[in-house]
Design a protein around this motif. Structure first.
Motif, PDB file in Angstrom:
ATOM      1  N   LEU A 164       0.826  -1.203   0.000  1.00 53.16           N
ATOM      2  CA  LEU A 164       0.000   0.000   0.000  1.00 53.16           C
ATOM      3  C   LEU A 164       0.863   1.256   0.000  1.00 53.16           C
ATOM      4  CD1 LEU A 164      -2.770  -0.948   2.605  1.00 53.16           C
ATOM      5  CD2 LEU A 164      -3.001  -0.858   0.113  1.00 53.16           C
ATOM      6  N   GLN A 165       0.359   2.267  -0.680  1.00 50.20           N
ATOM      7  CA  GLN A 165       1.014   3.570  -0.707  1.00 50.20           C
ATOM      8  C   GLN A 165      -0.053   4.657  -0.585  1.00 50.20           C
ATOM      9  OE1 GLN A 165       2.624   5.580  -4.428  1.00 50.20           O
ATOM     10  NE2 GLN A 165       4.559   4.929  -3.477  1.00 50.20           N
ATOM     11  N   LEU A 225       0.430  16.576   1.638  1.00 47.69           N
ATOM     12  CA  LEU A 225      -0.681  15.675   1.932  1.00 47.69           C
ATOM     13  C   LEU A 225      -2.034  16.360   1.773  1.00 47.69           C
ATOM     14  CD1 LEU A 225      -1.668  12.909   3.018  1.00 47.69           C
ATOM     15  CD2 LEU A 225      -1.462  13.860   5.320  1.00 47.69           C
ATOM     16  N   THR A 226      -2.196  17.514   2.383  1.00 49.25           N
ATOM     17  CA  THR A 226      -3.500  18.198   2.359  1.00 49.25           C
ATOM     18  C   THR A 226      -3.504  19.426   1.455  1.00 49.25           C
ATOM     19  OG1 THR A 226      -2.955  19.548   4.314  1.00 49.25           O
ATOM     20  CG2 THR A 226      -3.992  17.414   4.703  1.00 49.25           C
ATOM     21  N   ASP A 242      -4.551  17.372 -10.775  1.00 51.04           N
ATOM     22  CA  ASP A 242      -4.861  16.088 -11.416  1.00 51.04           C
ATOM     23  C   ASP A 242      -3.662  15.136 -11.476  1.00 51.04           C
ATOM     24  OD1 ASP A 242      -7.515  16.691 -11.743  1.00 51.04           O
ATOM     25  OD2 ASP A 242      -7.318  17.362 -13.814  1.00 51.04           O
ATOM     26  N   GLU A 243      -2.705  15.334 -10.581  1.00 53.76           N
ATOM     27  CA  GLU A 243      -1.554  14.424 -10.491  1.00 53.76           C
ATOM     28  C   GLU A 243      -1.558  13.736  -9.129  1.00 53.76           C
ATOM     29  OE1 GLU A 243       3.346  14.407 -10.608  1.00 53.76           O
ATOM     30  OE2 GLU A 243       2.264  16.247 -11.090  1.00 53.76           O
ATOM     31  N   SER A 244      -1.717  12.418  -9.129  1.00 48.03           N
ATOM     32  CA  SER A 244      -1.711  11.650  -7.884  1.00 48.03           C
ATOM     33  C   SER A 244      -0.277  11.577  -7.355  1.00 48.03           C
ATOM     34  CB  SER A 244      -2.244  10.238  -8.136  1.00 48.03           C
ATOM     35  OG  SER A 244      -2.222   9.474  -6.952  1.00 48.03           O
ATOM     36  N   MET A 245      -0.064  12.121  -6.155  1.00 50.21           N
ATOM     37  CA  MET A 245       1.303  12.274  -5.654  1.00 50.21           C
ATOM     38  C   MET A 245       1.543  11.440  -4.403  1.00 50.21           C
ATOM     39  SD  MET A 245       1.821  16.367  -6.235  1.00 50.21           S
ATOM     40  CE  MET A 245       3.598  16.199  -6.462  1.00 50.21           C
ATOM     41  N   PRO A 246       2.669  10.686  -4.352  1.00 49.91           N
ATOM     42  CA  PRO A 246       3.043   9.971  -3.129  1.00 49.91           C
ATOM     43  C   PRO A 246       3.531  10.965  -2.084  1.00 49.91           C
ATOM     44  CG  PRO A 246       4.761   9.726  -4.755  1.00 49.91           C
ATOM     45  CD  PRO A 246       3.640  10.471  -5.435  1.00 49.91           C
ATOM     46  N   VAL A 247       3.404  10.617  -0.815  1.00 51.42           N
ATOM     47  CA  VAL A 247       3.697  11.550   0.283  1.00 51.42           C
ATOM     48  C   VAL A 247       4.690  10.914   1.259  1.00 51.42           C
ATOM     49  CG1 VAL A 247       2.654  13.033   2.049  1.00 51.42           C
ATOM     50  CG2 VAL A 247       1.307  12.355   0.055  1.00 51.42           C
ATOM     51  N   GLY A 273      11.227  11.006  -0.347  1.00 53.35           N
ATOM     52  CA  GLY A 273       9.837  11.044  -0.768  1.00 53.35           C
ATOM     53  C   GLY A 273       9.205   9.671  -0.836  1.00 53.35           C
ATOM     54  N   ALA A 274       7.859   9.654  -0.956  1.00 52.94           N
ATOM     55  CA  ALA A 274       7.075   8.414  -1.096  1.00 52.94           C
ATOM     56  C   ALA A 274       7.282   7.443   0.058  1.00 52.94           C
ATOM     57  CB  ALA A 274       7.381   7.739  -2.433  1.00 52.94           C
ATOM     58  N   MET A 275       7.464   7.984   1.276  1.00 57.45           N
ATOM     59  CA  MET A 275       7.722   7.120   2.433  1.00 57.45           C
ATOM     60  C   MET A 275       6.440   6.614   3.106  1.00 57.45           C
ATOM     61  SD  MET A 275      10.916   6.775   2.563  1.00 57.45           S
ATOM     62  CE  MET A 275      12.231   7.560   1.645  1.00 57.45           C
TER      63      MET A 275
END
Length: 378
Positions: A9-10, A55-56, A92-97, A127-129
């Motif tokens: 999961l991410q 995130l927000t 419109d870009e899904s970004m990892p946090v 990033g993406a942690m």
């Protein structure tokens, strides 16, 4: 999550052109490590203010709603029209946090440097942690000392290196003491411990008596309350005693940066023998490094002509100092359980991090409410 770590999961953050924030969990394949890479099972990753910014975004979290399922919750919230202007670059870009974290190396590439990390507990940044697994270069892993748990090393980059970077900036730019706002934060407490240990004057600006007490308990000498009627006089007195001409401001908006520069000028001018309509010739600098107040920065220009106001970012600073950054990392590791110890009020899973009750707490960025995510909890 697959048992072998091939997928997991991410957490993703998406701001739509329609003006809506969407936070969700997605199952993603774990990238196979190249020769010089490793796969880390993430067991601890903090929610820092810089993470909340991604995130927000600029969403109004009082409008947050939850949908989806128990195992796959989806959080939505409205982004005010004014906030959308600052979000243009990510629409419109899904970004990892998640900037930083720590965990255990479960798979490696073929190089000797990568193989040497197998089974090691490491801290990483990049990033993406907020994910169960992260593939990353072996050189970007900081091996934690024997006996140090992932939770103890999860925050060993952003706050420790930021606080050390502030002190290093002070030295490199020829100042002798510091000012710090929002000073009772986790980062602020670390900065106090560094300055106490290194014999550096530090003026702490807080927003209430409870925050002042937190700092005094760890030995802070100069603590001033920005909500006090005597704030300007108190700040000027502390600046006169310490000689601080450099400030790091986590607030950003409002009058505080200008008030600091004004009080610096007042403190310097106390001993002036000759009047100058251009103010003193002592250089005064405020760096804004946070955005607790996203409103305009207001300057009253009552501090002469020898001053500067700019932005300061950790990653740019580390790039600027090059190889010297390794010395800062080595100090963090050496003092991980003392100077740079982080304290968390709660540990949550990825799913729990998307509960409205939890978001309501950590999204406030309140002093003493630091959260840690364990993506593999349970």
């Amino acid at each position: 999550m697959s048992a072998d770590g091939n997928s997991g999961l991410q957490l993703r953050s998406l701001i739509k052109k329609s003006g809506e924030l969407e936070i969700s969990l997605v199952s993603v394949p774990t990238k196979e490590p190249s020769a010089d890479e490793v796969v880390v099972r993430i067991e601890a990753t903090p929610i820092n203010p810089s993470d909340l910014g991604l995130l927000t975004g600029a969403a109004d979290m009082t409008t947050a709603k939850v949908s989806g399922t128990r195992d796959a919750p989806v959080i939505t919230a409205k982004v005010p029209e004014a906030g959308m202007r600052a979000m243009v670059g990510r629409l419109d870009e899904s970004m990892p946090v998640g900037n930083e974290g720590a965990g255990v190396v479960i798979r490696t590439g073929s190089s000797q440097a990568a193989k040497a990390l197998m089974g090691k507990t490491v801290a990483i940044i990049g990033g993406a942690m907020y994910a169960q697994y992260r593939t990353i270069a072996a050189n970007d892993c900081l091996v934690l000392p024997e006996g140090v748990k992932p939770a103890e090393g999860a925050s060993c980059f952003v706050n420790p290196l930021t606080s050390l970077g502030m002190v290093e900036t002070m030295r490199r730019e020829g100042h002798k003491a510091l000012v710090h706002t929002a000073a009772a934060s986790n980062l602020g407490q670390m900065l106090n411990k560094i300055c106490l240990k290194d014999g550096i004057g530090l003026v702490n600006i807080v927003r209430n008596s409870q925050q002042a007490e937190i700092l005094r308990k760890i030995g802070a000498k100069y603590v001033v309350d920005s909500t006090s009627k005597s704030f300007m006089d108190d700040l000027t007195g502390a600046l006169a005693e310490t000689g601080a001409t450099l400030a790091f401001d986590a607030i950003g908006g409002g009058k505080l940066a200008g008030q600091i520069l004004t009080c610096m000028e007042r403190a310097i001018s106390r001993n002036a023998k000759v009047y100058s309509r251009y103010g003193s010739n002592v250089y005064k600098q405020v760096y804004i490094y946070g955005g607790l107040d996203m409103g305009p920065t207001e300057l009253n220009r009552a501090f002469g002509m020898t001053w500067g106001l700019g932005g300061w970012l950790l990653f740019q600073f580390l790039q600027k100092i090059g190889p010297d950054a390794m010395k800062l990392r080595e100090r963090v590791v050496a003092e991980l359980k003392t100077t740079f110890a982080s304290h968390y009020t709660k540990v949550v899973s990825l799913k729990e991090a998307l509960q409205l009750s939890e978001i309501a707490v950590y999204a406030k960025r309140a002093t003493g409410e630091k959260y840690l995510i364990n993506p593999n909890k349970g």
